[in-house]
Design an enzyme around this catalytic site. Structure first.
Site, PDB file in Angstrom:
ATOM      1  N   HIS A 168     -15.943  92.411 -46.046  1.00 54.24           N
ATOM      2  CA  HIS A 168     -16.059  92.102 -44.624  1.00 54.24           C
ATOM      3  C   HIS A 168     -17.493  91.821 -44.192  1.00 54.24           C
ATOM      4  O   HIS A 168     -17.732  91.035 -43.269  1.00 54.24           O
ATOM      5  CB  HIS A 168     -15.495  93.272 -43.806  1.00 54.24           C
ATOM      6  CG  HIS A 168     -15.698  93.135 -42.327  1.00 54.24           C
ATOM      7  ND1 HIS A 168     -14.937  92.306 -41.549  1.00 54.24           N
ATOM      8  CD2 HIS A 168     -16.601  93.718 -41.483  1.00 54.24           C
ATOM      9  CE1 HIS A 168     -15.329  92.383 -40.292  1.00 54.24           C
ATOM     10  NE2 HIS A 168     -16.343  93.224 -40.219  1.00 54.24           N
ATOM     11  N   ASP A 169     -18.463  92.444 -44.859  1.00 56.74           N
ATOM     12  CA  ASP A 169     -19.858  92.341 -44.421  1.00 56.74           C
ATOM     13  C   ASP A 169     -20.772  92.141 -45.624  1.00 56.74           C
ATOM     14  O   ASP A 169     -21.624  92.975 -45.923  1.00 56.74           O
ATOM     15  CB  ASP A 169     -20.255  93.594 -43.639  1.00 56.74           C
ATOM     16  CG  ASP A 169     -21.606  93.447 -42.944  1.00 56.74           C
ATOM     17  OD1 ASP A 169     -22.056  92.298 -42.764  1.00 56.74           O
ATOM     18  OD2 ASP A 169     -22.196  94.477 -42.576  1.00 56.74           O
ATOM     19  N   LEU A 170     -20.587  91.018 -46.305  1.00 60.89           N
ATOM     20  CA  LEU A 170     -21.410  90.740 -47.481  1.00 60.89           C
ATOM     21  C   LEU A 170     -22.789  90.273 -47.029  1.00 60.89           C
ATOM     22  O   LEU A 170     -22.980  89.123 -46.632  1.00 60.89           O
ATOM     23  CB  LEU A 170     -20.734  89.668 -48.350  1.00 60.89           C
ATOM     24  CG  LEU A 170     -21.398  89.423 -49.710  1.00 60.89           C
ATOM     25  CD1 LEU A 170     -21.321  90.674 -50.588  1.00 60.89           C
ATOM     26  CD2 LEU A 170     -20.758  88.235 -50.423  1.00 60.89           C
TER      27      LEU A 170
END
Length: 237
Positions: A168-170
């Site tokens: 989701h938050d690379l």
């Protein structure tokens, strides 16, 4: 092999690997407990604070789930309860467990706490700390990475994508580099296995934006656009 169990009592559920954290209770998810035991070894700032502690010769990480954005200013750490299997801690714990079976470079889950109060819940997660590692942002604040290290980053992301793991938050803060130049990926809150292909490019685009953002914000940040070519070479191998 892990030995997963769960305890349910008075609105509290604890998931745990009995081989790593036998007989857990709520106190173990309180950083003050580890501080008073003299076992708290540090922390890292993000949306909240991540705490590092040592237990039975193992280095562990404690993270409390917190909301971001505008809603985070109101609810901070409360989430609407729709069942244990839908809580963020439960989903991240079991996703990490599945990733361990696939031998993916992600943290080992140790325990999770879900504490329900009415229609809301709060949650915490404990994982094993990745040994002798720094996040790639910190590394780039001190030095340039080699071409082989960028290739390794690309290969690692591709490993996850080949297993349909959506992060989701690379961003650059969620990539870790250890002393053997192995790349690890952390913080799998709101992540899942996801079908399709389009999101994979969006994942890469998000990482590239985070590199540009830090390049603009930091006075010393040893990244240049050509490094991205090495990452893509590793990703496309």
């Amino acid at each position: 092999m892990p030995d997963f169990h769960n305890i349910n009592q008075d609105g509290i559920t604890i998931l745990f690997d009995a081989q790593l954290l036998p007989n857990p209770d709520k106190a173990l998810f309180d950083p003050q407990y580890w501080r008073t035991q003299g076992l708290l070894s540090g922390g890292a700032k993000g949306r909240g604070t991540t705490y590092f502690f040592r237990y039975q010769q193992l280095d562990m990480v404690l993270r409390h789930y917190r909301r971001g954005g505008l809603i985070g200013k109101l609810l901070q750490d409360q989430y609407f309860f729709t069942g244990l299997e839908h809580t963020r801690a439960w989903q991240e714990f079991y996703l990490l467990a599945d990733m361990q079976q696939d031998q993916l470079p992600a943290p080992v889950p140790v325990a999770a706490l879900i504490e329900r109060s009415g229609l809301a819940y709060r949650a915490d997660l404990i994982t094993l700390r990745i040994p002798a590692s720094v996040d790639v942002f910190q590394a780039l604040s001190e030095r340039a990475l080699t071409e082989n290290q960028w290739i390794s980053i690309g290969r690692t992301i591709r490993q996850l994508h080949d297993q349909q793991i959506f992060h989701h938050d690379l961003n650059i803060h969620n990539l870790m580099l250890d002393q053997q130049d192995k790349i690890w990926i952390i913080d799998f809150d709101k992540c899942r296995r996801k079908g399709g292909q389009k999101w994979k490019q969006q994942n890469l685009d998000r990482l590239l934006r985070s590199l540009h953002k830090e390049k603009q914000r930091q006075s010393s940040f040893y990244w240049q656009q050509s490094d991205w070519d090495g990452l893509l070479a590793g990703y496309n191998r």
